[in-house]
Structure formats: C-alpha cells, structure tokens
Design a protein around this motif. Structure first.
Motif, PDB file in Angstrom:
ATOM      1  N   TYR A 142      -6.820  -3.483  -6.396  1.00 33.19           N
ATOM      2  CA  TYR A 142      -7.492  -4.140  -5.380  1.00 33.19           C
ATOM      3  C   TYR A 142      -6.026  -4.807  -4.435  1.00 33.19           C
ATOM      4  CZ  TYR A 142     -11.857  -3.989  -6.735  1.00 33.19           C
ATOM      5  OH  TYR A 142     -13.285  -3.476  -7.267  1.00 33.19           O
ATOM      6  N   TYR A 143      -6.343  -5.002  -3.164  1.00 32.51           N
ATOM      7  CA  TYR A 143      -5.426  -5.717  -2.067  1.00 32.51           C
ATOM      8  C   TYR A 143      -6.195  -6.823  -1.415  1.00 32.51           C
ATOM      9  CZ  TYR A 143      -3.508  -1.093  -2.845  1.00 32.51           C
ATOM     10  OH  TYR A 143      -2.939   0.179  -3.464  1.00 32.51           O
ATOM     11  N   ARG A 144      -5.305  -7.718  -1.380  1.00 31.76           N
ATOM     12  CA  ARG A 144      -5.690  -9.063  -0.666  1.00 31.76           C
ATOM     13  C   ARG A 144      -4.648 -10.035  -0.394  1.00 31.76           C
ATOM     14  NH1 ARG A 144     -11.101 -11.011   0.023  1.00 31.76           N
ATOM     15  NH2 ARG A 144     -10.987 -13.210   0.869  1.00 31.76           N
ATOM     16  N   ARG A 147       0.788  -1.084  -0.084  1.00 26.53           N
ATOM     17  CA  ARG A 147      -0.096   0.075   0.004  1.00 26.53           C
ATOM     18  C   ARG A 147       0.915   1.227  -0.013  1.00 26.53           C
ATOM     19  NH1 ARG A 147      -5.397  -0.830   1.615  1.00 26.53           N
ATOM     20  NH2 ARG A 147      -5.921  -2.832   1.920  1.00 26.53           N
ATOM     21  N   ASP A 195      -0.980  -8.050   2.490  1.00 29.35           N
ATOM     22  CA  ASP A 195      -1.856  -7.889   1.361  1.00 29.35           C
ATOM     23  C   ASP A 195      -0.945  -7.996   0.194  1.00 29.35           C
ATOM     24  OD1 ASP A 195      -4.325  -8.118   2.452  1.00 29.35           O
ATOM     25  OD2 ASP A 195      -4.543  -5.934   2.542  1.00 29.35           O
ATOM     26  N   GLU A 196      -1.418  -8.584  -1.248  1.00 29.43           N
ATOM     27  CA  GLU A 196      -0.591  -8.509  -2.559  1.00 29.43           C
ATOM     28  C   GLU A 196      -1.325  -7.292  -3.266  1.00 29.43           C
ATOM     29  OE1 GLU A 196       1.453 -10.939  -0.614  1.00 29.43           O
ATOM     30  OE2 GLU A 196      -0.868 -11.889  -1.028  1.00 29.43           O
ATOM     31  N   LEU A 197      -0.656  -6.812  -4.187  1.00 29.92           N
ATOM     32  CA  LEU A 197      -1.341  -5.951  -5.001  1.00 29.92           C
ATOM     33  C   LEU A 197      -1.771  -6.146  -6.221  1.00 29.92           C
ATOM     34  CD1 LEU A 197      -1.984  -2.851  -6.035  1.00 29.92           C
ATOM     35  CD2 LEU A 197       0.478  -2.748  -6.835  1.00 29.92           C
ATOM     36  N   GLY A 209      -8.312   0.578  -3.492  1.00 29.55           N
ATOM     37  CA  GLY A 209      -7.521   1.537  -3.377  1.00 29.55           C
ATOM     38  C   GLY A 209      -8.140   2.511  -3.944  1.00 29.55           C
ATOM     39  N   SER A 238      -9.687  -3.117   0.482  1.00 30.58           N
ATOM     40  CA  SER A 238      -9.872  -3.038  -0.757  1.00 30.58           C
ATOM     41  C   SER A 238     -11.172  -2.251  -1.349  1.00 30.58           C
ATOM     42  CB  SER A 238      -9.879  -4.375  -1.599  1.00 30.58           C
ATOM     43  OG  SER A 238     -11.212  -5.126  -0.983  1.00 30.58           O
TER      44      SER A 238
END
Length: 310
Positions: free
Chosen positions: A165-167, A87, A175-177, A296, A294
């Motif tokens: 999105y982040y998860r 992030r 989180d991954e991008l 962003g 999520s």
C-alpha cells in the motif's frame, strides 16, 4: 396633559362574575409567566476533587526505560530510489534486501521466522509497484523493466508478502511504502519505508497477531488480539514523529469488543483497509495510467488477501 379615558363601570348584575373571571385569568397568566425561564436547583453540586499525588517523597527514576526499538530506523541496503519515488522500487526486492542483511535475526525490528525467511527468498521479483507514469513495475536495484509473468503464479502462492500500500504518512507530499508479511501463528509483520536521498529508509517495523490494519489520515492503526484479556483488543496508532524521524506508537489503548459467535476464531485473518487516496498533490499521469495510489499491483503475491483492500 392628555387625560386618560375613564374606565367603564361594571354593573352590579354581571360585575361580580366579570371581576372574578378577570382576576382568575390574570392569576393564571402571571403564574405561567413566572414559571418559565427561571433557574431551578439541581441539588447540591459535588465538590471539586483535584489529582492527588501518591507517595510524593518517592524519588523519580533516573535510569532510562528499556529500549524496545520503537524509534529504530535503518537504511535498506542495495536499494536505489530514483526521484525518491517509492513506486519505482519492487517491494519484494526491498524485503529480500533486508532479509539478506539480517539473515540470522529472529527477534527485534528485523526478526523473522526461519520458515518466513525461506519463503521470502522464493518470492519472484520484478513485478514491483507501478510507477507514477503507469508503466510496468521496475526494480529499484537494476532499473530494468520486468513485467509480471503468468507462469510465476504458482511461485507467488507461497510468498508471504501481502499487497503493498502507498500513503503519505510523513506529510512530505510523497507516498511511503507499506508492506505486510504473513508469519506463523497468525502473526503479521508490518513495515513502512520512506524514500529519501535516492534510497529507502525503514521507519516502522512491528509484528503482532493482527485483527485489522487501518489508515486514518496519516495514522496507521493496528488492531491486535489480546491474549490475556478475553473480550478486549489492543489498538495502537502509529504516527510520524518529525523530531525522531520515525513512526512511533503515539496512542495505545485496550478496547472492549463484541463477543463473537460460538466456534469463531479468536484471531481472524488480517484485514487490510484501503482508505481514500492521499491528499498530497501529484503530477497528472498520461492517458491510460492508473490514478489510484493504493494498493500496488502485487496483490497476486497473497491469493488469500483481498484485492485492493476491503
């Protein structure tokens, strides 16, 4: 020994009728009791048929299959990630760094259309993802704060990057991008980035005519149109593989879909679905900070994309 009481004798006048009635009642009770709970045949059971190997004398293949690059990972050049927090980087700067590292790539994991490359280069940077502390987005290359400016709205209209999105897709607690890139012919490029060793590694890249993209647990499910089989669509579940250290298409299937109405497009616009927040523990942000993981805040990069997912 205690003697049993004698049975009453039935008189001749009503004895015959009473005996017949009692006998009929006992017959009914016995018949009903005997019919309940008994096993009944369902007919002849089919014989068990085991798998039959065809051409058992055919030798197995020894040459490796064609490498389509599903397990290819690559370090994003020039991107620094402080505290391994995705992030803290600007998604636009991330994609632009990849494009500049592969300017002439038109196929493969880095392949992009020439017009898409030109549009990405024009995307304004500095309005990156909101860090965990809730401050304005900062770029991962310079570390300087760059708030979004309303004057950049016109430039963002032509930017092909969708809302990031982040998860947590890898199970590492961070989180991954997830980045989406619109391309010609209703195609969508999907890329996933992992923050590690103070840098960014791309762990997934695919391009397809996407119907929708969904997150289910730690799986990224891509629904794509089937060009050669009308009435069907492809569904591929991308999952993190710890041994290969990348996202792999773990499950792939062809699914029949309901026919659309007359005149409807066979390839609808991509539909990005935002699931619940990642279950991984996260530090509590200060008062006033946004707690949603999520999407962003760069949703204005794609005006036709839904704000925050459906």
């Amino acid at each position: 020994m205690r003697r049993r009481r004698p049975i009453a004798v039935i008189t001749a006048a009503g004895g015959a009728v009473g005996v017949l009635a009692l006998t009929a009642l006992l017959g009914v009770l016995l018949a009903s009791c005997g019919g309940q709970g008994e096993l009944q045949s369902a007919g002849r059971a089919p014989g068990a048929v085991g798998p039959v190997r065809l051409w058992p004398d055919l030798p197995p293949a020894t040459n490796p299959p064609i490498d389509y690059g599903e397990n290819t990972t690559e370090r994003v050049p020039g991107i620094e990630v402080r505290d391994n927090d995705v992030r803290s980087v600007d998604p636009v700067a991330v994609v632009q760094a990849e494009v500049r590292g592969h300017e002439d790539a038109r196929s493969g994991q880095d392949g992009l259309y020439e017009e898409t490359v030109r549009a990405i280069e024009k995307c304004p940077t500095g309005a990156g993802a909101t860090p965990a502390d809730g401050t304005t987005g900062t770029t991962g290359t310079t570390g300087t704060s760059a708030p979004a400016d309303s004057a950049d709205g016109a430039a963002r209209k032509g930017c092909p990057l969708l809302t990031p999105y982040y998860r947590d897709l890898t199970g590492n607690g961070r989180d991954e991008l997830i980045v989406g890139i619109r391309m010609p012919d209703q195609q969508l490029g999907v890329r996933v980035y992992l923050a590690e060793n103070d840098g960014l590694t791309r762990i997934m890249s695919t391009v397809d005519q996407v119907v929708s993209i969904e997150l289910a647990g730690r799986d990224l499910i891509v629904r794509a149109s089937s060009a050669g089989i009308p009435g069907y669509e492809y569904r591929t579940a991308w999952s993190w593989d710890e041994q290969q250290r990348t996202m792999l298409p773990a499950r792939d299937e062809i699914v029949r879909i309901k026919p659309r109405g007359p005149g409807a497009s066979t390839v609808p616009a991509p539909d990005l679905v935002s699931p619940a927040a990642s279950p991984a523990p996260r530090a509590v942000p200060p008062a006033g900070a946004s707690g949603s993981p999520s999407p962003g805040p760069t949703a204005d990069l794609a005006p036709d994309a839904s704000e925050g997912g459906p």
